[in-house]
Design an enzyme around this catalytic site. Structure first.
Site, PDB file in Angstrom:
ATOM      1  N   ARG A 137      48.643  91.405  22.882  1.00 47.58           N
ATOM      2  CA  ARG A 137      49.002  91.323  21.459  1.00 47.58           C
ATOM      3  C   ARG A 137      50.058  90.261  21.190  1.00 47.58           C
ATOM      4  NH1 ARG A 137      46.733  95.048  18.097  1.00 47.58           N
ATOM      5  NH2 ARG A 137      45.989  97.017  18.986  1.00 47.58           N
ATOM      6  N   ARG A 187      50.648  90.290  15.138  1.00 49.45           N
ATOM      7  CA  ARG A 187      51.459  91.039  14.188  1.00 49.45           C
ATOM      8  C   ARG A 187      52.957  90.883  14.317  1.00 49.45           C
ATOM      9  NH1 ARG A 187      49.747  96.938  16.702  1.00 49.45           N
ATOM     10  NH2 ARG A 187      50.712  96.650  18.754  1.00 49.45           N
ATOM     11  N   ARG A 244      47.458  84.887   7.598  1.00 54.41           N
ATOM     12  CA  ARG A 244      46.484  85.961   7.392  1.00 54.41           C
ATOM     13  C   ARG A 244      46.663  86.667   6.064  1.00 54.41           C
ATOM     14  NH1 ARG A 244      45.344  91.039  10.252  1.00 54.41           N
ATOM     15  NH2 ARG A 244      44.311  91.273   8.256  1.00 54.41           N
ATOM     16  N   ASP A 267      39.167  91.434  17.974  1.00 49.86           N
ATOM     17  CA  ASP A 267      39.366  92.874  18.048  1.00 49.86           C
ATOM     18  C   ASP A 267      38.221  93.459  18.857  1.00 49.86           C
ATOM     19  OD1 ASP A 267      41.050  95.222  16.570  1.00 49.86           O
ATOM     20  OD2 ASP A 267      38.979  95.848  16.893  1.00 49.86           O
ATOM     21  N   TYR A 278      35.621 105.364  20.034  1.00 45.61           N
ATOM     22  CA  TYR A 278      35.692 105.010  18.609  1.00 45.61           C
ATOM     23  C   TYR A 278      34.397 105.394  17.896  1.00 45.61           C
ATOM     24  CZ  TYR A 278      40.080 102.381  18.757  1.00 45.61           C
ATOM     25  OH  TYR A 278      41.407 102.019  18.858  1.00 45.61           O
TER      26      TYR A 278
END
Length: 361
Positions: free
Chosen positions: A44, A48, A57, A93, A168
Site C-alpha cells: 500500500r 491513501r 484521485r 485492487d 469476498y
C-alpha cells in the site's frame, strides 16, 4: 517527473527485464543473491497515505481509477519518487479481475469490496467466466507506460489469492469471522474446490497479463487466509494457490506470497510454491525462516503501527527486524501489512533511508 534511468535501464515486455532491472537490489534479494543494501518497498505504498494521491484521485471512484492507465501510472510512480523505494507495485485492487469478468461489485469507501449477488451455489459459480487479456487491456497499457518510466526500478504485479477472493464472493463483502465462507468449505467441499479452482485460473490469467506486459515480480495476497487452521489450509486452499504459482513459474520472475496472521501457516505457505514468503509482524524473521524452511527468501516485517512512534523508536524496531534477518540468504524489508491511511509520508521516507544506510556496504 520521470524516475527513468535512461534507455539502458528500461524494462522489456514479455516478462523479461533489462540488465539494470535484473541486477536491482530487490530482484537480487528475491533470488537470494548478495545485495548492495537491503531493498525496501511497502505494501500500500501507492495510494491513501500520500496527499498527491488524494489530489489526482479526487472525485474518481476506486475501480474507475484502476482502469485509467495514465492515472494508474502516476499513482504507481508517486511513492518511488517520494520515498526512493527499491520497487514499485502496480496500483490496482484484488477485485479488479472479478469486475473485469462481469461480477457485480463495487468498492465502497470505508467498507471495501461489496458483491451484489454472493456466490453460494453451483449455479452462482457458473457466473464466473474465464478472464481474457482483452478484459484488462488497460492493465497492459498501464504497465507499458510504467516500465518506460521506471528505468532500473522493478515493477511488482499482484493479484488476490483464490481463498481471499472466494471469501469476498461468498460473504458478499469483508467479514470478520468468514461464517459463510467456512460453511461452504466444510458443507460442500466439492463446490468449494471447484470455486477455488476457477478463481485460480482467473488469478493466473491476471498475473500472466501483468508479467507479459513487463512486471518483474508478482505478489499473491491472501489477506484473509490467517483465519484458517493448518489442516484446513492444506486440504482446502493450498492446491489452488499452488496452481497459481505453477501457472506463472515458466516466466522466471520472482513469486511472492503474503497473508496476515499466518504464523501457524508459514511452512504450508512456503510449500505452495512462492520464491519469497511475506511475514507479518507477529513472528520474528529468524523464527519465520525456521518455520518456512530452506530455499525461500523472506519479506517483512515491521509492525505498521511503529510508523506512528517517534523516529528513534521506529528506527529501533527497524533495527530489530534487520538483526533478525541478518543470517537470511534473501531479505526484502517491508511492513507486516499495508501502510495505514493516516501515516505521515515522511516517516516512510525516513524508514527507507534508515534501512539503506544501515545495510549498505
Amino acid at each position: 517527473m520521470s524516475v527513468s534511468d535512461g534507455p539502458e535501464g528500461q524494462q522489456q515486455t514479455g516478462g523479461g527485464a533489462a540488465p539494470a532491472v535484473k541486477d536491482s537490489a530487490f530482484l537480487r534479494a528475491c533470488r537470494r543473491e548478495p545485495v548492495p543494501h537491503t531493498p525496501v518497498w511497502f505494501m500500500r505504498q501507492a495510494g491513501r497515505s500520500l496527499p498527491e494521491y488524494h489530489k489526482v484521485r479526487q472525485g474518481i471512484p476506486m475501480l474507475e481509477s484502476c482502469m485509467r492507465p495514465e492515472l494508474v501510472t502516476e499513482i504507481t510512480l508517486q511513492p518511488v519518487r517520494r520515498h526512493g523505494v527499491d520497487a514499485a507495485i502496480y496500483f490496482s485492487d484484488i477485485v479488479v479481475p472479478l469486475k473485469a469478468i462481469g461480477v457485480d461489485l463495487d468498492i465502497k469507501p470505508g467498507v471495501g469490496p461489496v458483491v451484489a449477488q454472493p456466490i453460494r451455489t453451483r449455479a452462482d459459480l457458473e457466473r464466473l467466466r474465464a478472464l481474457e487479456p482483452d478484459d484488462v487491456a488497460y492493465v497492459t497499457e498501464a504497465i507499458g507506460m510504467l516500465t518506460a518510466e521506471l528505468g532500473g526500478t522493478p515493477l511488482i504485479g499482484f493479484a488476490g489469492a483464490p481463498f481471499t477472493l472466494a471469501s469476498y464472493l461468498v460473504e458478499g463483502g469483508p467479514s470478520r469471522n468468514h461464517e459463510h465462507t467456512k460453511a461452504l468449505m466444510y458443507g460442500d467441499p466439492q463446490l468449494w474446490a471447484d470455486l477455488l479452482d476457477r478463481l485460480a485460473d482467473i488469478t493466473s490469467a491476471f498475473l500472466k497479463v501483468q508479467i507479459e506486459a513487463g512486471a518483474s515480480a508478482v505478489q499473491l495476497f491472501d489477506s484473509w487466509v490467517g483465519a484458517l487452521a493448518p489442516a484446513d489450509y492444506r486440504r482446502s486452499v493450498l492446491p489452488a494457490s499452488a496452481k497459481v504459482f505453477e501457472a506463472v513459474a515458466g516466466y522466471g520472475v520472482p513469486r511472492i506470497h503474503f497473508g496476515v496472521g499466518t504464523g501457524e501457516l508459514l511452512r504450508l505457505i512456503g510449500e505452495a510454491g512462492a520464491d519469497v514468503v511475506g511475514v507479518d509482524w507477529r513472528v520474528p524473521l529468524d523464527e519465520a525462516a525456521r518455520r518456512v524452511g530452506p530455499g525461500k527468501a523472506l519479506q517483512g516485517n515491521l509492525d505498521p503501527a511503529v510508523l506512528f512512534a517517534p523516529r528513534e523508536a521506529m528506527e529501533g524496531k527497524a533495527r530489530e527486524v534487520l538483526d533478525a534477518a541478518r543470517e537470511l540468504p534473501g531479505h526484502v524489508f517491508n511492513l507486516g501489512h499495508g501502510v495505514p491511511p493516516n501515516t505521515d509520508p515522511d516517516a516512510l521516507t525516513r524508514l527507507v533511508e534508515y534501512v539503506h544506510t544501515q545495510t549498505a556496504g
